[in-house]
Design an enzyme around this catalytic site. Structure first.
Site, PDB file in Angstrom:
ATOM      1  N   GLY A  13       3.520  -3.438   3.085  1.00 47.96           N
ATOM      2  CA  GLY A  13       2.281  -3.117   3.787  1.00 47.96           C
ATOM      3  C   GLY A  13       2.145  -1.702   4.298  1.00 47.96           C
ATOM      4  NE  ARG A  92      -0.541 -14.796  -7.133  1.00 45.19           N
ATOM      5  CZ  ARG A  92       0.198 -15.224  -8.157  1.00 45.19           C
ATOM      6  NH1 ARG A  92       1.315 -14.553  -8.477  1.00 45.19           N
ATOM      7  NH2 ARG A  92      -0.165 -16.242  -8.883  1.00 45.19           N
ATOM      8  CG  ASN A 108      -6.673  -2.671  -5.773  1.00 43.54           C
ATOM      9  OD1 ASN A 108      -5.799  -2.975  -4.969  1.00 43.54           O
ATOM     10  ND2 ASN A 108      -6.414  -2.407  -7.060  1.00 43.54           N
ATOM     11  CG  HIS A 110      -4.202   1.011 -10.084  1.00 40.96           C
ATOM     12  ND1 HIS A 110      -3.523  -0.158 -10.363  1.00 40.96           N
ATOM     13  CD2 HIS A 110      -4.017   1.820 -11.149  1.00 40.96           C
ATOM     14  CE1 HIS A 110      -2.953  -0.060 -11.546  1.00 40.96           C
ATOM     15  NE2 HIS A 110      -3.222   1.135 -12.044  1.00 40.96           N
ATOM     16  CB  SER A 137      -7.666   5.378  -8.567  1.00 40.81           C
ATOM     17  OG  SER A 137      -7.212   6.288  -9.545  1.00 40.81           O
ATOM     18  CG  ASP A 146      -5.968  -2.280 -11.908  1.00 41.18           C
ATOM     19  OD1 ASP A 146      -4.911  -2.477 -12.526  1.00 41.18           O
ATOM     20  OD2 ASP A 146      -6.153  -2.644 -10.717  1.00 41.18           O
ATOM     21  CD  GLU A 175      -0.210   4.266  -3.553  1.00 42.05           C
ATOM     22  OE1 GLU A 175       0.653   4.400  -4.429  1.00 42.05           O
ATOM     23  OE2 GLU A 175      -0.432   3.187  -2.958  1.00 42.05           O
TER      24      GLU A 175
HETATM   25  C1  GRF Z   1       1.456   0.710  -3.665  1.00 35.54           C
HETATM   26  O1  GRF Z   1       1.977   1.691  -4.497  1.00 35.54           O
HETATM   27  C2  GRF Z   1       0.126   0.258  -4.225  1.00 35.54           C
HETATM   28  O2  GRF Z   1      -0.588   1.265  -4.923  1.00 35.54           O
HETATM   29  C3  GRF Z   1       0.559  -0.775  -5.189  1.00 35.54           C
HETATM   30  O3  GRF Z   1       1.602  -1.474  -4.544  1.00 35.54           O
HETATM   31  C4  GRF Z   1       2.261  -0.572  -3.664  1.00 35.54           C
HETATM   32  C5  GRF Z   1       2.259  -1.291  -2.348  1.00 35.54           C
HETATM   33  O4  GRF Z   1       2.778  -0.628  -1.361  1.00 35.54           O
HETATM   34  N1  GRF Z   1      -0.502  -1.686  -5.566  1.00 35.54           N
HETATM   35  P1  GRF Z   1       2.638  -1.145   0.179  1.00 35.54           P
HETATM   36  O5  GRF Z   1       2.870  -2.635   0.200  1.00 35.54           O
HETATM   37  O6  GRF Z   1       1.252  -0.795   0.642  1.00 35.54           O
HETATM   38  O7  GRF Z   1       3.705  -0.399   0.892  1.00 35.54           O
END
Ligand code: GRF
Length: 197
Positions: A13, A92, A108, A110, A137, A146, A175
């Protein structure tokens, strides 16, 4: 009117934490729920520490019955009455029915420069292809995996000696910068693409 945000996670998370910690002061939204398909997801404790209501619905007992799993998850989501749903490391694949309920208000993150490398193992694929850059993204979620409208992107260089882990760490830092900024804009009604780097 302050927007209510529910966040779905599957793991640690870290993206969820950056979203929650950003929704303060004059931010147009507030977190109302963090939910997971894994009762042991590390992010649930981090959300609880921040006073955010949490819920977990283990997907495993439902086997291939996605609709039954989602029906259980939806009970918690609808009770929280979110205006916006953020997928943050939620692993999921959601059914078209579920997506249709939140179309136009579900985001989302990605870990690739969409439309390149939809799906899994994005960093290994970018390295295998000999790309010079990678990134992440934020997009609106639609029935195609996606594939929804892109709302923000951030780029990082691929460096000599990179492996999927070193690249993933560099992308994850972006991110954590990108998602909160896109959420703030989206909650204010701004759907223009944000390019961070
Ligand atoms: C992130 O790299 C996200 O882009 C991908 O899963 C990873 C999750 O990281 N879908 P976190 O659980 O937010 O630390």
């Amino acid at each position: 009117m302050t927007k209510r945000v529910a966040i779905l996670i599957s793991g640690g998370g870290s993206n969820m934490v950056t979203l929650v910690d950003s929704m303060v002061g004059d931010h147009p939204a507030r977190p109302v729920l963090v939910a997971s398909n894994d009762p042991n997801a590390g992010g649930l404790a981090k959300a609880a520490e921040r006073g955010i209501p949490t819920a977990a619905v283990d997907h495993k007992p439902f086997g291939k019955d996605r609709a039954a799993f989602e029906a259980e998850l939806l009970k918690h989501i609808e009770a929280a009455e979110p205006d916006i749903l953020c997928l943050a490391g939620f692993m999921r694949i959601l059914t078209p029915d579920f997506i249709a309920r939140f179309e136009g208000r579900m985001l989302n993150i990605h870990p690739s420069l969409l439309p390149k490398y939809k799906g899994l193992h994005t960093h290994a694929r970018a390295l295998e292809a000999g790309d010079s850059e990678a990134g992440c993204s934020v997009h609106e979620v639609t029935a195609e995996l996606d594939d929804g409208p892109i709302l923000g992107q951030a780029r990082v260089p691929i460096l000599d000696g990179d492996d999927p882990d070193t690249l993933a760490q560099r992308v994850l830092r972006q991110e954590h910068l990108l998602y909160p900024q896109v959420l703030r804009r989206f909650a204010s009604g701004n759907r223009d693409i944000l390019h961070l780097t």
